[in-house]
Design a protein around this motif. Structure first.
Motif, PDB file in Angstrom:
ATOM      1  N   HIS A 347       0.801  -1.217   0.000  1.00  0.00           N
ATOM      2  CA  HIS A 347       0.000   0.000   0.000  1.00  0.00           C
ATOM      3  C   HIS A 347       0.837   1.271   0.000  1.00  0.00           C
ATOM      4  CE1 HIS A 347       0.699  -0.874   4.336  1.00  0.00           C
ATOM      5  NE2 HIS A 347       0.875   0.437   4.391  1.00  0.00           N
ATOM      6  N   ASP A 348       2.117   1.165   0.382  1.00  0.00           N
ATOM      7  CA  ASP A 348       2.979   2.342   0.390  1.00  0.00           C
ATOM      8  C   ASP A 348       3.711   2.562  -0.929  1.00  0.00           C
ATOM      9  OD1 ASP A 348       4.356  -0.025   0.806  1.00  0.00           O
ATOM     10  OD2 ASP A 348       5.862   0.851   2.131  1.00  0.00           O
ATOM     11  N   VAL A 349       3.729   1.542  -1.784  1.00  0.00           N
ATOM     12  CA  VAL A 349       4.507   1.624  -3.025  1.00  0.00           C
ATOM     13  C   VAL A 349       4.031   2.760  -3.937  1.00  0.00           C
ATOM     14  CG1 VAL A 349       5.163   0.395  -5.124  1.00  0.00           C
ATOM     15  CG2 VAL A 349       5.233  -0.780  -2.906  1.00  0.00           C
ATOM     16  N   PRO A 350       2.707   2.975  -4.148  1.00  0.00           N
ATOM     17  CA  PRO A 350       2.278   4.089  -5.019  1.00  0.00           C
ATOM     18  C   PRO A 350       2.809   5.451  -4.564  1.00  0.00           C
ATOM     19  CG  PRO A 350       0.450   2.598  -4.630  1.00  0.00           C
ATOM     20  CD  PRO A 350       1.550   2.152  -3.722  1.00  0.00           C
ATOM     21  N   PHE A 351       2.950   5.649  -3.259  1.00  0.00           N
ATOM     22  CA  PHE A 351       3.481   6.926  -2.760  1.00  0.00           C
ATOM     23  C   PHE A 351       4.897   7.158  -3.290  1.00  0.00           C
ATOM     24  CE2 PHE A 351       5.980   9.314   0.338  1.00  0.00           C
ATOM     25  CZ  PHE A 351       5.194  10.432   0.565  1.00  0.00           C
ATOM     26  N   TRP A 352       5.746   6.135  -3.169  1.00  0.00           N
ATOM     27  CA  TRP A 352       7.132   6.280  -3.606  1.00  0.00           C
ATOM     28  C   TRP A 352       7.232   6.325  -5.133  1.00  0.00           C
ATOM     29  CZ3 TRP A 352       9.583   8.044   0.306  1.00  0.00           C
ATOM     30  CH2 TRP A 352       9.286   7.599   1.589  1.00  0.00           C
ATOM     31  N   GLY A 554       1.307  12.142   7.732  1.00  0.00           N
ATOM     32  CA  GLY A 554       0.942  11.078   8.655  1.00  0.00           C
ATOM     33  C   GLY A 554       0.427   9.843   7.959  1.00  0.00           C
ATOM     34  N   GLY A 555       0.514   9.798   6.623  1.00  0.00           N
ATOM     35  CA  GLY A 555       0.054   8.643   5.863  1.00  0.00           C
ATOM     36  C   GLY A 555       0.428   8.779   4.401  1.00  0.00           C
ATOM     37  N   PHE A 556       0.192   7.723   3.645  1.00  0.00           N
ATOM     38  CA  PHE A 556       0.642   7.660   2.251  1.00  0.00           C
ATOM     39  C   PHE A 556      -0.314   8.337   1.279  1.00  0.00           C
ATOM     40  CE2 PHE A 556       2.669   4.059   4.427  1.00  0.00           C
ATOM     41  CZ  PHE A 556       3.993   4.379   4.184  1.00  0.00           C
ATOM     42  N   GLU A 557      -1.395   8.913   1.796  1.00  0.00           N
ATOM     43  CA  GLU A 557      -2.289   9.735   0.978  1.00  0.00           C
ATOM     44  C   GLU A 557      -2.022  11.213   1.222  1.00  0.00           C
ATOM     45  OE1 GLU A 557      -4.313   8.534  -1.289  1.00  0.00           O
ATOM     46  OE2 GLU A 557      -3.766   6.461  -0.774  1.00  0.00           O
ATOM     47  N   GLY A 558      -0.945  11.532   1.920  1.00  0.00           N
ATOM     48  CA  GLY A 558      -0.610  12.916   2.209  1.00  0.00           C
ATOM     49  C   GLY A 558      -1.369  13.500   3.380  1.00  0.00           C
ATOM     50  N   GLU A 559      -1.897  12.632   4.260  1.00  0.00           N
ATOM     51  CA  GLU A 559      -2.647  13.113   5.413  1.00  0.00           C
ATOM     52  C   GLU A 559      -1.738  13.891   6.358  1.00  0.00           C
ATOM     53  OE1 GLU A 559      -2.202   9.973   4.409  1.00  0.00           O
ATOM     54  OE2 GLU A 559      -3.876   8.669   4.978  1.00  0.00           O
ATOM     55  N   PHE A 561       0.126  14.924   9.760  1.00  0.00           N
ATOM     56  CA  PHE A 561       0.601  14.104  10.870  1.00  0.00           C
ATOM     57  C   PHE A 561      -0.081  14.561  12.151  1.00  0.00           C
ATOM     58  CE2 PHE A 561       3.531  13.318  14.417  1.00  0.00           C
ATOM     59  CZ  PHE A 561       3.683  11.943  14.284  1.00  0.00           C
ATOM     60  N   THR A 562      -0.701  13.620  12.866  1.00  0.00           N
ATOM     61  CA  THR A 562      -1.388  13.918  14.121  1.00  0.00           C
ATOM     62  C   THR A 562      -1.001  12.876  15.166  1.00  0.00           C
ATOM     63  OG1 THR A 562      -3.343  12.535  13.728  1.00  0.00           O
ATOM     64  CG2 THR A 562      -3.354  14.776  12.785  1.00  0.00           C
ATOM     65  N   ALA A 563      -1.510  13.056  16.369  1.00  0.00           N
ATOM     66  CA  ALA A 563      -1.235  12.100  17.441  1.00  0.00           C
ATOM     67  C   ALA A 563      -1.805  10.731  17.137  1.00  0.00           C
ATOM     68  CB  ALA A 563      -1.798  12.622  18.765  1.00  0.00           C
ATOM     69  N   ALA A 564      -2.777  10.666  16.232  1.00  0.00           N
ATOM     70  CA  ALA A 564      -3.395   9.385  15.897  1.00  0.00           C
ATOM     71  C   ALA A 564      -2.755   8.712  14.688  1.00  0.00           C
ATOM     72  CB  ALA A 564      -4.891   9.591  15.633  1.00  0.00           C
ATOM     73  N   SER A 565      -1.743   9.336  14.088  1.00  0.00           N
ATOM     74  CA  SER A 565      -1.135   8.784  12.875  1.00  0.00           C
ATOM     75  C   SER A 565      -0.374   7.499  13.170  1.00  0.00           C
ATOM     76  CB  SER A 565      -0.183   9.809  12.248  1.00  0.00           C
ATOM     77  OG  SER A 565      -0.867  10.966  11.843  1.00  0.00           O
ATOM     78  N   ASP A 566      -0.436   6.559  12.233  1.00  0.00           N
ATOM     79  CA  ASP A 566       0.339   5.324  12.337  1.00  0.00           C
ATOM     80  C   ASP A 566       1.714   5.462  11.709  1.00  0.00           C
ATOM     81  OD1 ASP A 566      -1.668   3.868  13.630  1.00  0.00           O
ATOM     82  OD2 ASP A 566      -2.632   3.390  11.730  1.00  0.00           O
ATOM     83  N   HIS A 567       1.861   6.438  10.817  1.00  0.00           N
ATOM     84  CA  HIS A 567       3.124   6.621  10.090  1.00  0.00           C
ATOM     85  C   HIS A 567       3.610   8.056  10.263  1.00  0.00           C
ATOM     86  CE1 HIS A 567       2.509   2.793   7.927  1.00  0.00           C
ATOM     87  NE2 HIS A 567       1.239   3.169   7.869  1.00  0.00           N
ATOM     88  N   LEU A 568       4.928   8.217  10.193  1.00  0.00           N
ATOM     89  CA  LEU A 568       5.558   9.524  10.126  1.00  0.00           C
ATOM     90  C   LEU A 568       6.413   9.540   8.865  1.00  0.00           C
ATOM     91  CD1 LEU A 568       6.564  12.273  11.172  1.00  0.00           C
ATOM     92  CD2 LEU A 568       8.258  11.029  12.561  1.00  0.00           C
ATOM     93  N   ILE A 569       6.047  10.413   7.922  1.00  0.00           N
ATOM     94  CA  ILE A 569       6.762  10.520   6.653  1.00  0.00           C
ATOM     95  C   ILE A 569       7.295  11.944   6.541  1.00  0.00           C
ATOM     96  CG2 ILE A 569       6.620  10.288   4.152  1.00  0.00           C
ATOM     97  CD1 ILE A 569       4.033   8.609   4.652  1.00  0.00           C
ATOM     98  N   VAL A 570       8.603  12.061   6.360  1.00  0.00           N
ATOM     99  CA  VAL A 570       9.226  13.377   6.249  1.00  0.00           C
ATOM    100  C   VAL A 570       9.983  13.448   4.930  1.00  0.00           C
ATOM    101  CG1 VAL A 570      10.837  15.022   7.270  1.00  0.00           C
ATOM    102  CG2 VAL A 570       9.454  13.562   8.755  1.00  0.00           C
ATOM    103  N   LEU A 571       9.742  14.514   4.191  1.00  0.00           N
ATOM    104  CA  LEU A 571      10.475  14.790   2.956  1.00  0.00           C
ATOM    105  C   LEU A 571      11.374  15.986   3.207  1.00  0.00           C
ATOM    106  CD1 LEU A 571       7.597  14.445   0.318  1.00  0.00           C
ATOM    107  CD2 LEU A 571       9.085  12.669   1.255  1.00  0.00           C
ATOM    108  N   ALA A 572      12.649  15.862   2.866  1.00  0.00           N
ATOM    109  CA  ALA A 572      13.614  16.930   3.130  1.00  0.00           C
ATOM    110  C   ALA A 572      14.589  17.025   1.966  1.00  0.00           C
ATOM    111  CB  ALA A 572      14.363  16.668   4.437  1.00  0.00           C
ATOM    112  N   ARG A 573      14.944  18.262   1.626  1.00  0.00           N
ATOM    113  CA  ARG A 573      15.860  18.481   0.492  1.00  0.00           C
ATOM    114  C   ARG A 573      17.268  18.824   0.981  1.00  0.00           C
ATOM    115  NH1 ARG A 573      13.630  18.182  -4.302  1.00  0.00           N
ATOM    116  NH2 ARG A 573      11.356  18.484  -4.424  1.00  0.00           N
TER     117      ARG A 573
END
Length: 575
Positions: A347-352, A554-559, A561-573
């Motif tokens: 389910h995370d592959v489409p994001f990448w 906070g998710g792979f749909e671009g949600e 990030f909140t206290a209820a998130s299951d994922h932490l995704i950070v993009l940095a240049r």
């Protein structure tokens, strides 16, 4: 059972001392060679340090050698030795506390009292900071006060700096006592002939030729090598749970547990936290026996500087001094055949894929496993490199096909020889870095492999506090997942314990594999440690490593990030 290695003469007495800060908490366990087999005695107090080695020699049979292990540091960090003008540790040791080194063991109370001749700090906590010690010694980071054998790797965090003397992980005060009260008198006096490994030579030669051979030990190193279960050694039930493993190792070594030792093992070494010291004494002893009998390698270090100045931990794999050569063991090799069955999601592959389409290539994935993300990226036409520590994982990734450039290496220091537009570190690979130093080493290495303005994406699990807290009564076995596959079924259970001080989450994973008809085919267990990292810490480390944070999800749909998130995704240049 006969001695396993005829080229490594068995000592008449093997003894391990758990060197706690307080004398009353110092315990030892010993094994005496009788009729070709070792009898393992119950733990007992260490007693007076200055006479310890002499007393151990008297316990051994006439003419038989003594192999003594102590879990305090024996050696100096190379960086400190250079600034103090020290070429060799062992000749210096008897002189410490005397003459120009008279203040060496006096713990400094204030930062201005710290010097190369008086390096231990602080005497008490009030307002003291590690930065004070580093500044006083002219050092840039705590990493410079670590010996090579003290650096962390997956499954073992780095040690506390030698000269730091407060906090639960400090080793400075134990080193002071061990050097001043035990080793220095033995080397200075006219008593028994004492050799210290590895400074005086290879272990086999020392055991063959010297009366007493002393080695530095670290019981936690033997936890992993003996296959002990994780948990709190301060908890009696956790200690008791290891009884079958300790007895199995004694049997494997051909050693007889005395009735008193057998009872202590089965009882978890007594009630409450007080049993942790006898437990560590016993674990260290079994590890030393495994080395003495050839079941485990001693780890003789090849680096001359280590042999002259830093010393080494018995049983720790030797590493060649250079940072790249200190790569950790491939802890994930034993899981390679289960990985694709355990983690079949995509389910995370489409994001990448979308990110790679936006940024363009080439793309590098750090900690790629078996290519669950790297192979689809290559299948979409991208130029992809995949870096993975485990050769077994990478081998399975290669079999999946696709034009992926596989590199087996440590993501903290692997050099790929080219730059990338996008870097991916997904699915908790970042959490396998068990210290801030290791995390920053990776981030800086990842930055060096990006073109200016290149993008790094890091994805980790976001743990809720209740997920990390032990349930009432302590850690319990839980069922994690069921995976049905064409080959049958995979069940995974686990026991975990989180240490909030180190942020380390230690897990023991239990796997059950069932065939197509439902019959149990095999069971296995695997120890795994990760370091939990939150949003703010990750953002700060990225900035320190030279990145500008672009987005946090906070998710792979671009949600958000909140206290209820299951994922932490950070993009940095790369800035």
């Amino acid at each position: 059972m006969p001695i396993q290695d005829p080229h490594l003469p068995p000592p008449g007495l093997v003894v391990h001392a758990d060197w706690s800060l307080h004398p009353a908490k110092r315990w030892m366990a010993a094994a005496v060679l009788r009729d070709g087999r070792y009898s393992v005695l119950a733990p007992e107090p260490v007693g007076e340090p200055s006479t310890f080695l002499e007393r151990m020699r008297e316990r051994a049979a006439p003419g038989a050698g003594v192999f003594a292990g102590f879990d305090f540091p024996i050696g100096l960090p190379a960086r400190y030795a250079r600034l103090a003008g020290i070429d060799e540790f062992l000749p210096l040791l008897p002189r410490l506390g005397e003459g120009e080194w008279s203040g060496f063991y006096e713990v400094a109370e204030r930062p201005e009292q710290v010097s190369a001749r008086r390096p231990f700090y602080p005497r008490r906590p009030g307002g003291a900071a590690l930065r004070h010690l580093l500044d006083a010694l002219g050092l840039g980071s705590a990493d410079e006060l670590l010996r090579e054998c003290e650096r962390g790797y997956p499954g073992r965090p780095p040690a506390s700096p030698l000269f730091w003397t407060i906090g639960p992980g400090q080793v400075g005060k134990a080193a002071i006592s061990g050097w001043r009260d035990l080793l220095a008198p033995a080397l200075r006096g006219s008593g028994p002939d004492v050799a210290v490994w590895p400074f005086d030579g290879a272990l086999r030669e020392l055991l063959r030729s010297r009366e007493i051979t002393v080695a530095e030990t670290y019981p936690a190193e033997f936890y992993r090598r003996l296959g002990l279960k994780p948990g709190s050694k301060r908890n009696r039930e956790d200690r008791r749970a290891n009884a079958p493993i300790l007895k199995e190792w004694a049997g494997r070594l051909g050693a007889r547990l005395t009735p008193q030792m057998s009872a202590a093992v089965e009882d978890g070494f007594g009630p409450g936290a007080s049993g942790e010291d006898p437990f560590d004494a016993a674990v260290g002893l079994l590890g030393m026996l495994a080395v003495a009998l050839g079941h485990l390698p001693p780890g003789d270090p090849p680096d001359p500087q280590v042999r002259r100045v830093e010393g080494w931990i018995l049983g720790s794999p030797p590493r060649e001094g250079a940072r790249e050569a200190s790569a950790p063991p491939a802890e994930y090799d034993p899981l390679a055949d289960l990985y694709d069955r355990e983690y079949a999601h995509d389910h995370d592959v489409p994001f990448w894929l979308a990110l790679a389409g936006r940024e363009g290539g080439p793309v590098v994935e750090w900690g790629a496993g078996t290519g669950r993300i790297a192979v689809p990226l290559a299948g979409a036409g991208h130029d992809v490199a995949a870096v993975e520590l485990s050769e077994a994982m990478a081998a399975r990734g290669r079999k999946k096909g696709g034009a992926v450039q596989w590199v087996v290496g440590d993501m903290r220091g692997a050099r790929l020889g080219r730059a990338f537009r996008l870097a991916v570190c997904a699915f908790n690979s970042f959490l396998c870095l068990l210290s801030v130093e290791d995390a920053l080493a990776f981030l800086r290495n990842a930055r060096e492999h990006l073109v200016p303005g290149g993008l790094l994406g890091v994805e980790v699990s976001a743990f809720a506090p209740e997920e990390l807290a032990d349930p009432p009564g302590g850690a319990t076995l839980r069922h994690d997942l069921t995976r049905k596959t064409p080959e049958g079924r995979l069940e995974r259970f686990s026991v975990s314990r989180y240490d909030a001080a180190s942020q380390l989450l230690e897990m023991r994973l239990f796997y059950e594999l069932y065939g197509e008809s439902g019959e149990l085919e095999s069971r296995r267990a695997h120890d795994l440690t990760i370091r939990v990292t939150g949003r703010d810490e990750l953002l700060l480390m990225l900035r320190l490593a030279g990145f500008e944070v672009e987005a946090v999800y906070g998710g792979f749909e671009g949600e958000p990030f909140t206290a209820a998130s299951d994922h932490l995704i950070v993009l940095a240049r790369r800035s």
